[in-house]
Enzyme design. Sequence first.
Site: not given
Ligand SMILES: NC(=O)c1ccc[n+]([C@@H]2O[C@H](COP(=O)([O-])OP(=O)(O)OC[C@H]3O[C@@H](n4cnc5c(N)ncnc54)[C@H](O)[C@@H]3O)[C@@H](O)[C@H]2O)c1
Length: 393
Positions: A207, A260
Amino acid sequence: MTNKIAVIGLGKAGLPIASVIADSGFEVIGVDIDERKCADINSGKNPIPEEMGLGELIKRHGGKDLIATTRYDDAKECEVFIIIVPLFTDENNNPDYRIIESAFRNVGRLLNKGDLVVLETSVPPKTTEERARKWLEEESGLALGEFYLAYSPERIMTGFSISRLEKFPKVVGGVNKESGQKAFVTYQKFIPNLHLVSSARVAEFIKIAEGCYRDVNIGLANELFKIADELDVNFYEARTYANHEYCHIHLPSTGVGGHCIPVYPWFLVNDMEKRGKFDYAKLLRTAREINDEMIEYWAEKIVLELECMETNRPLNELKICVKGISFREGVKELYHSRNLALAKLLMERGLDVYVYDELYSSEEVGEMGLRWIEPEDADLVFDSFRLTLKARE
Ligand SMILES: NC(=O)c1ccc[n+]([C@@H]2O[C@H](COP(=O)([O-])OP(=O)(O)OC[C@H]3O[C@@H](n4cnc5c(N)ncnc54)[C@H](O)[C@@H]3O)[C@@H](O)[C@H]2O)c1
């Protein structure tokens, strides 16, 4: 194995996979600290409207076989836990593990013998085998071997996440052989294009390497764009014919934004520098710098364009519109947005700056401390997605 799977974190990455798992016949307990989001999901309302196909899945499963909750305890009957919460970085670009640690410790308290935990958040290589394992062992009182632990990176793209989960290759790797096998067999039930790699460490590296590739190639495109411009060469025409099977010059930009790509290279740069291997990540650091400095380049171009305008008004009275402030076109997200950073840089230089973005209302723009304008009312419009400058005729 029971039919219940927990997904921790129902954000742009977590909610699509939770919905796809529910659509594959599992009961999903989604845990998120955001009460309102949980209520929306349970009433069948999609909190991420820009995500194609997600609304339909939430309508079908929300509140039924996809239950959203703020209480970790509601997931205690689950035997599989998928963790996909954010990992932020501090001002030195070092990861801040607090959210992930809290999620793991909460899951650790629910863990029973034979359970599987899979991390999906993008993390520096070795996070799963070193940190995640320790957090789970400390909270559960169990040792690895009594539970399974693996890593599988999210490779989605907001807007296209459902189709990506259905078609795009996904990898999974365990912290030991048994964990990899267990995660592979489990994920095969809802991910059609799945590949088992030799370790969690390899899966983590895949990744990060992908993000570094994008960043370096965007850096190259930005550098070639500046050189082409200096030589009065049409970059886009040259790119069309330069690209073929073995050459893919990316598109130039105002830099790289989002959670990212601008973050991952630092995981490797900082790690190598801590080990005294300063030369190992030189290209990654340089690409980061080139991309971050693009806003200086564009600010200079904008000032030059203002100076060329045939008007008697002083430069700081000419209205500039930065059209497009989100980090990527069509995604309502400002994290690390270089377009927003450009608007702020122009303001710092004393210019009369306004912004426009079809995803944001004038009120939302106002709440960010910026001024909103219709592009046709500005003297000069910089379209930050198309990299064009247009003066009012
Ligand atoms: N969005 C993308 O396109 C994408 C792509 C590849 C990888 N990712 C990975 O996914 C991870 C999360 O990204 P995202 O886009 O979903 O973020 P986001 O901000 O959209 O969502 C994160 C969620 O986690 C929740 N959260 C925070 N702390 C928490 C806890 N202690 N317990 C339970 N829930 C909790 C938040 O309320 C939120 O709903 C990123 O850090 C990245 O590594 C995201």
